[in-house]
Design a protein around this motif. Structure first.
Motif, PDB file in Angstrom:
ATOM      1  N   ILE A  65       4.066  11.177  -2.613  1.00  0.00           N
ATOM      2  CA  ILE A  65       2.669  11.100  -2.790  1.00  0.00           C
ATOM      3  C   ILE A  65       2.025  12.406  -1.988  1.00  0.00           C
ATOM      4  N   ILE A 120       6.247   7.079  -0.668  1.00  0.00           N
ATOM      5  CA  ILE A 120       4.931   7.888   0.333  1.00  0.00           C
ATOM      6  C   ILE A 120       5.350   9.470   0.482  1.00  0.00           C
ATOM      7  N   TYR A 159      -1.957   4.599   5.389  1.00  0.00           N
ATOM      8  CA  TYR A 159      -1.505   3.375   5.794  1.00  0.00           C
ATOM      9  C   TYR A 159      -0.183   3.565   6.642  1.00  0.00           C
ATOM     10  N   HIS A 163       0.814  -1.006  -0.100  1.00  0.00           N
ATOM     11  CA  HIS A 163       0.126  -0.087  -0.243  1.00  0.00           C
ATOM     12  C   HIS A 163       0.862   1.235   0.086  1.00  0.00           C
ATOM     13  N   SER A 164       0.691   1.936  -1.070  1.00  0.00           N
ATOM     14  CA  SER A 164       1.420   3.311  -0.957  1.00  0.00           C
ATOM     15  C   SER A 164       0.516   4.618  -0.787  1.00  0.00           C
ATOM     16  N   GLN A 165      -0.666   4.492  -0.051  1.00  0.00           N
ATOM     17  CA  GLN A 165      -1.456   5.360   0.439  1.00  0.00           C
ATOM     18  C   GLN A 165      -0.822   6.026   1.683  1.00  0.00           C
ATOM     19  N   GLN A 198      -0.061  15.786  -3.142  1.00  0.00           N
ATOM     20  CA  GLN A 198      -1.421  16.074  -2.451  1.00  0.00           C
ATOM     21  C   GLN A 198      -1.391  17.607  -1.804  1.00  0.00           C
TER      22      GLN A 198
END
Length: 213
Positions: A134, A131, A91, A86-88, A138
């Motif tokens: 990202i 991460i 997490y 998971h790269s969100q 954002q």
């Protein structure tokens, strides 16, 4: 120099064996145990007290998140690094909240995993580049979508100040000696630039940002 003792907890045998081979080939590390489920990971952490635990998030019979929380209680000296597909950022945040000191995705390179192990073993936190990139994207997107007062012209700022004082469009037109239609055009442009939907949202924006207007 003493080696950094490592416990690998991942439900894929090939991943465990690959990381064991890579890390044991480096004189700085020693994999002292590996396992495929969360319960065994907690028990091994309790008995072997590893310096670092590489913890997969997707584990059974309970998640790597819960396993991390339990390990932090029974072996507070063991530093956990969350490892996941998971790269969100959510997490990573949750894993850190559970007590982990680092987070890397399975897209991370060997060099980055080694860097993460060294950093957390020295008492630092580590989040992998994927991460962090990202999160940066954002934040930039949020900044681009946010209202920009600096985009307003001097005339539009004048009109905002009149609205702030409670003047109607007709009263503003009279005060500035311009037509009512011109005022309405300015108001439309103000809404567009500030990404607001209607006059009510404009009034709310003015009240909220009164200090800056």
């Amino acid at each position: 120099m003493s080696k950094i003792n490592i416990l690998i907890a991942d439900d894929h045998k090939l991943i465990r064996e690959t990381w064991s081979y890579i890390l044991n080939s480096d004189a700085r590390f020693q994999v002292i145990a590996e396992c495929g489920d969360a319960q065994e990971a907690v028990e091994l952490a309790k008995t072997k007290r590893p310096h670092v635990v590489l913890m997969d998030i997707n584990m059974t019979p309970f998640s790597g998140l819960e396993a991390t929380q339990r390990i932090r209680k029974i072996s507070p000296g063991s530093k956990v690094i969350g490892v996941s597909m998971h790269s969100q950022p959510a997490y990573a945040k949750k894993m850190l909240q559970m007590g982990a000191r680092g987070y890397v995705t399975k897209n991370s390179s060997k060099e980055e995993m080694i860097k993460a192990i060294l950093e957390v073993n020295h008492g630092n936190k580590y989040i992998c580049d994927e991460i962090k990139n990202i999160i940066s994207e954002q934040l930039l997107d949020e900044k681009e979508d946010s209202p920009n007062i600096n985009a307003l012209t001097e005339r539009e700022m004048q009109i905002i100040n009149f609205i702030k004082e409670g003047l109607s469009s007709k009263e503003i037109a009279t005060s500035l000696n311009i037509s009512l239609k011109t005022v309405e055009v300015h108001r439309h442009n103000i809404l567009k630039k500030l990404k607001l939907k209607n006059s009510a949202s404009l009034v709310n924006f003015i009240n909220t940002n009164a200090t800056y207007i």
